[in-house]
Design an enzyme around this catalytic site. Sequence first.
Site, PDB file in Angstrom:
ATOM      1  N   HIS A 272       1.118  -3.308   8.142  1.00 46.85           N
ATOM      2  CA  HIS A 272       0.872  -4.785   7.797  1.00 46.85           C
ATOM      3  C   HIS A 272       1.309  -5.746   8.729  1.00 46.85           C
ATOM      4  O   HIS A 272       2.218  -5.221   9.826  1.00 46.85           O
ATOM      5  CB  HIS A 272       1.981  -5.011   6.585  1.00 46.85           C
ATOM      6  CG  HIS A 272       1.620  -4.497   5.216  1.00 46.85           C
ATOM      7  ND1 HIS A 272       2.401  -3.778   4.540  1.00 46.85           N
ATOM      8  CD2 HIS A 272       0.345  -4.554   4.566  1.00 46.85           C
ATOM      9  CE1 HIS A 272       1.959  -3.326   3.196  1.00 46.85           C
ATOM     10  NE2 HIS A 272       0.491  -3.831   3.375  1.00 46.85           N
TER      11      HIS A 272
ATOM     12  N   ARG B  94      -2.455   1.112  -5.865  1.00 49.24           N
ATOM     13  CA  ARG B  94      -1.272   0.051  -6.240  1.00 49.24           C
ATOM     14  C   ARG B  94      -2.147  -0.803  -7.411  1.00 49.24           C
ATOM     15  O   ARG B  94      -1.119  -1.820  -7.658  1.00 49.24           O
ATOM     16  CB  ARG B  94      -0.877  -0.337  -4.881  1.00 49.24           C
ATOM     17  CG  ARG B  94      -0.473   0.670  -4.146  1.00 49.24           C
ATOM     18  CD  ARG B  94       0.239   0.281  -2.819  1.00 49.24           C
ATOM     19  NE  ARG B  94       1.495  -0.819  -3.240  1.00 49.24           N
ATOM     20  CZ  ARG B  94       2.569  -1.600  -2.461  1.00 49.24           C
ATOM     21  NH1 ARG B  94       2.402  -1.451  -1.246  1.00 49.24           N
ATOM     22  NH2 ARG B  94       3.474  -2.137  -3.199  1.00 49.24           N
TER      23      ARG B  94
ATOM     24  N   CYS C 192       9.290  -6.112   2.540  1.00 49.72           N
ATOM     25  CA  CYS C 192       8.404  -5.851   1.435  1.00 49.72           C
ATOM     26  C   CYS C 192       9.232  -5.427  -0.163  1.00 49.72           C
ATOM     27  O   CYS C 192       8.544  -5.259  -1.023  1.00 49.72           O
ATOM     28  CB  CYS C 192       7.423  -4.689   1.511  1.00 49.72           C
ATOM     29  SG  CYS C 192       8.160  -3.110   2.158  1.00 49.72           S
TER      30      CYS C 192
ATOM     31  N   GLU D 192       6.663  -7.030  -2.504  1.00 47.00           N
ATOM     32  CA  GLU D 192       5.953  -8.095  -1.700  1.00 47.00           C
ATOM     33  C   GLU D 192       4.408  -7.919  -1.816  1.00 47.00           C
ATOM     34  O   GLU D 192       3.910  -8.840  -1.645  1.00 47.00           O
ATOM     35  CB  GLU D 192       6.729  -8.169  -0.532  1.00 47.00           C
ATOM     36  CG  GLU D 192       5.868  -8.912   0.456  1.00 47.00           C
ATOM     37  CD  GLU D 192       6.392  -8.892   1.876  1.00 47.00           C
ATOM     38  OE1 GLU D 192       7.078  -9.819   2.464  1.00 47.00           O
ATOM     39  OE2 GLU D 192       6.094  -7.732   2.597  1.00 47.00           O
ATOM     40  N   ASP D 193       3.824  -6.645  -1.754  1.00 46.44           N
ATOM     41  CA  ASP D 193       2.604  -6.603  -1.312  1.00 46.44           C
ATOM     42  C   ASP D 193       1.596  -6.908  -2.507  1.00 46.44           C
ATOM     43  O   ASP D 193       0.328  -7.244  -2.233  1.00 46.44           O
ATOM     44  CB  ASP D 193       2.093  -5.303  -1.001  1.00 46.44           C
ATOM     45  CG  ASP D 193       2.806  -4.860   0.145  1.00 46.44           C
ATOM     46  OD1 ASP D 193       2.995  -5.397   1.019  1.00 46.44           O
ATOM     47  OD2 ASP D 193       3.266  -3.518   0.336  1.00 46.44           O
TER      48      ASP D 193
ATOM     49  N   ARG E   8      -5.514  -3.106   5.072  1.00 49.26           N
ATOM     50  CA  ARG E   8      -5.252  -3.592   3.345  1.00 49.26           C
ATOM     51  C   ARG E   8      -5.884  -4.975   3.290  1.00 49.26           C
ATOM     52  O   ARG E   8      -6.222  -4.897   1.843  1.00 49.26           O
ATOM     53  CB  ARG E   8      -3.848  -3.651   3.349  1.00 49.26           C
ATOM     54  CG  ARG E   8      -2.990  -2.081   3.209  1.00 49.26           C
ATOM     55  CD  ARG E   8      -3.516  -1.566   2.084  1.00 49.26           C
ATOM     56  NE  ARG E   8      -2.905   0.021   2.167  1.00 49.26           N
ATOM     57  CZ  ARG E   8      -1.664   0.414   1.649  1.00 49.26           C
ATOM     58  NH1 ARG E   8      -0.739  -0.517   1.471  1.00 49.26           N
ATOM     59  NH2 ARG E   8      -1.312   1.553   1.896  1.00 49.26           N
TER      60      ARG E   8
HETATM   61  N1  GLY Z   1       3.681   3.020   1.073  1.00 50.85           N
HETATM   62  C1  GLY Z   1       3.645   1.747   1.162  1.00 50.85           C
HETATM   63  C2  GLY Z   1       2.138   1.331   1.018  1.00 50.85           C
HETATM   64  O1  GLY Z   1       1.330   2.119   1.416  1.00 50.85           O
HETATM   65  O2  GLY Z   1       1.715   0.378   0.709  1.00 50.85           O
END
Ligand code: GLY
Length: 266
Positions: free
Chosen positions: A161, A86, A248, A66-67, A131
Amino acid sequence: MSRIALTRAVSASLVRCELTYLERAPIDLDRARQQHATYESLLTSLGWHIVRLPTLDDQPDAVFVEDAAIALDELAILAPMGAASRAGESLTVEEALSRFLPVKCLTPPATLDGGDVLRVGRRVFVGLSRRTNAAAVDQLRRLLDPYEYEVIPVSVSGALHLKSACSFVGGDTLLANTKWVDVRPFPGMTILPVEKSEAWGASVLFLEDHVVMASGFPRTAHALRVRDLSVEVIDLSELRKAEGGPTCLSILLPSPKGDGGSAPAV
Ligand code: GLY
């Protein structure tokens, strides 16, 4: 016709996941995979067709699909992810989404994780978190204005989040940990607060007539059931140690045209 949920298998490197608010604890990888399989089976049983993205064993957090993106009725939006580690997840998400929706992208200095985006009707709430930044809110607002979405920033602290801290659960109701999220940007919504002892219980996946939630929050589950919601509780203990939750683990796509529905509130 089944609705589509994008998911991705648990990476072999999950134990090296990013952690922001949690201490590192041993993760049982086999158990994490079983829990993920249970999650996918549950979505299937609720009428969702699972489309699995390619496994990315060298991307520890890739299971938290999802992120990497936001899927709305009209388009999907990719953004630079809030954790540099990521960044390698985005390409395969973009490839998959582009089969279903036009894809647009936010650009640096914007950073945004999909876990910070909560859509309720034509309102898109965006968590300002570790984030997701104000530049992402500005770009998203410009991008979504022609589609008549209102983009509303929300302060998040104490949780990774926005959707770690609150979830839309239908009608006008927001399930929320009010210590972690500023609920003032949700005027007109009924706030259903989680109890202090169930701080992580506010992160649930709302699927119109069902709520999927992690085990360990019996009071929150009860509070949802008395509101006539059908609550599906699954064990996500290993994925929760990686700071993940029920939302997520999937990107839920809008209904195909003519199916009468729209994207679930995500
Ligand atoms: N471990 C999930 C994140 O930090 O995005």
